[in-house]
Design an enzyme around this catalytic site. Sequence first.
Site, PDB file in Angstrom:
ATOM      1  N   LYS A  58       0.418  -1.319  -0.278  1.00 44.59           N
ATOM      2  CA  LYS A  58      -0.120  -0.169   0.114  1.00 44.59           C
ATOM      3  C   LYS A  58       0.435   1.396   0.217  1.00 44.59           C
ATOM      4  O   LYS A  58       0.592   2.444  -0.401  1.00 44.59           O
ATOM      5  CB  LYS A  58      -0.807  -0.198   1.007  1.00 44.59           C
ATOM      6  CG  LYS A  58      -2.654  -0.834   1.258  1.00 44.59           C
ATOM      7  CD  LYS A  58      -3.329  -0.730  -0.167  1.00 44.59           C
ATOM      8  CE  LYS A  58      -4.127  -1.882   0.531  1.00 44.59           C
ATOM      9  NZ  LYS A  58      -5.280  -1.033  -0.262  1.00 44.59           N
ATOM     10  N   SER A  79      -8.647  -0.278   6.202  1.00 47.86           N
ATOM     11  CA  SER A  79      -8.836  -1.318   8.218  1.00 47.86           C
ATOM     12  C   SER A  79      -7.515  -0.847   8.666  1.00 47.86           C
ATOM     13  O   SER A  79      -7.435  -1.985   9.661  1.00 47.86           O
ATOM     14  CB  SER A  79      -9.240  -2.714   7.302  1.00 47.86           C
ATOM     15  OG  SER A  79      -8.784  -3.431   6.659  1.00 47.86           O
ATOM     16  N   GLU A 205      -9.488 -14.558  -3.665  1.00 48.82           N
ATOM     17  CA  GLU A 205     -10.165 -13.677  -2.286  1.00 48.82           C
ATOM     18  C   GLU A 205     -10.815 -14.214  -1.136  1.00 48.82           C
ATOM     19  O   GLU A 205     -10.809 -15.590  -1.900  1.00 48.82           O
ATOM     20  CB  GLU A 205     -11.721 -13.029  -3.278  1.00 48.82           C
ATOM     21  CG  GLU A 205     -11.618 -12.465  -4.450  1.00 48.82           C
ATOM     22  CD  GLU A 205     -12.793 -11.583  -5.021  1.00 48.82           C
ATOM     23  OE1 GLU A 205     -13.490 -10.427  -4.341  1.00 48.82           O
ATOM     24  OE2 GLU A 205     -13.552 -12.581  -5.079  1.00 48.82           O
ATOM     25  N   GLY A 209     -15.675 -13.366   1.052  1.00 43.19           N
ATOM     26  CA  GLY A 209     -15.742 -12.175   0.614  1.00 43.19           C
ATOM     27  C   GLY A 209     -15.637 -12.354  -1.025  1.00 43.19           C
ATOM     28  O   GLY A 209     -14.382 -11.535  -1.904  1.00 43.19           O
ATOM     29  N   ASP A 211     -17.212 -10.803  -4.408  1.00 44.63           N
ATOM     30  CA  ASP A 211     -17.628  -9.970  -4.929  1.00 44.63           C
ATOM     31  C   ASP A 211     -16.485 -10.152  -6.227  1.00 44.63           C
ATOM     32  O   ASP A 211     -17.679  -9.735  -7.341  1.00 44.63           O
ATOM     33  CB  ASP A 211     -17.695  -8.671  -3.962  1.00 44.63           C
ATOM     34  CG  ASP A 211     -15.996  -7.875  -3.813  1.00 44.63           C
ATOM     35  OD1 ASP A 211     -15.175  -8.516  -2.998  1.00 44.63           O
ATOM     36  OD2 ASP A 211     -15.504  -6.763  -4.128  1.00 44.63           O
ATOM     37  N   SER A 305       1.126  -9.768   0.236  1.00 47.84           N
ATOM     38  CA  SER A 305       1.168  -8.378  -0.345  1.00 47.84           C
ATOM     39  C   SER A 305       1.015  -7.670   1.087  1.00 47.84           C
ATOM     40  O   SER A 305       1.232  -6.447   1.089  1.00 47.84           O
ATOM     41  CB  SER A 305      -0.662  -8.419  -0.593  1.00 47.84           C
ATOM     42  OG  SER A 305      -1.038  -8.949   0.677  1.00 47.84           O
TER      43      SER A 305
END
Length: 320
Positions: A58, A79, A205, A209, A211, A305
Amino acid sequence: MTATTPLPISIDDVHAAAARLDGVAHRTPLLRSRTLDARVGGAIALKAENLQRAGAFKFRGAFNAVAALRPDGVCTVSSGNHAQALALAAREHGARATILMPRDAPASKRAATEGYGAEVIEFDRYADDREALATALATERGLTLVHPYDEPLVMAGQGTVALELAAEVDDLDTVVVPVGGGGLIAGVATAVKALAPHARVVGVEPEAGDDVARSLHAGERVSIEVPQTIADGQQVTTPGERTWEVIRALVDDVVTVSDAEIVEAMRLLFERVKVVAEPSGATALAATLAGRVGARGGTLGVVISGGNVDAARFAALTAA
């Protein structure tokens, strides 16, 4: 989108991000393990973004956005990993940072975010509209909202992960990427399809979750309830509007893994590679180990990650 509509980011944007990040972000190592290779029947190169500044990929996107926008103050909703990254990036540029964090976010992530100088405001991820809260905060305080994934500058920054991977792996066959809101996989897919167009890009995923997987199957963005999973960085309910444009155009597949498979990957990384990954950070390897990605003869680039998990939680998850 039509075939002639440009995507939100291009390879030029990723190269521009790399220039901003040069000398600031870590060029994280590629890790190899004969044990992992044997388990999957092919060569694996682990891109160790758990060793990035602020403990996750990130930082790349957050720093790129702040460096390009040069705001006096920033805000976001996260989060934990984007929260830490943006707080650090803001501090590096002398800007103030205000972060909306879920009340149940890991305590270690909140502590790190505050340690970088940010103000943290809690919200209820299961009851509150996070996007509305972030927009209102930006308006009320005159802050620049740096979205954790649905911001082209953030997406481009995350894509530098793949620039480094493609430069170091000549026979790159598939890149396996954890998926939350889609910023990482959008940036990675943009870079991979430009630099190694033969290579596949596969997202991962948690089962609860799914989606993005559902959205690919439906051909449009699908919303779900906030998922109950140990992968707190992937508790997203729908793909971003901009990230979805890239995902449906460039991503080859999205698969899912169970929480138990995530824990197995965390444990194996720790025991055999001497790497600590948080649950979200281990999902790509979990899918690879479970045989949901497949080896086609070349190297599998697997993105670890993030590694932002405290010792107590890591021990509790991996002890069973």
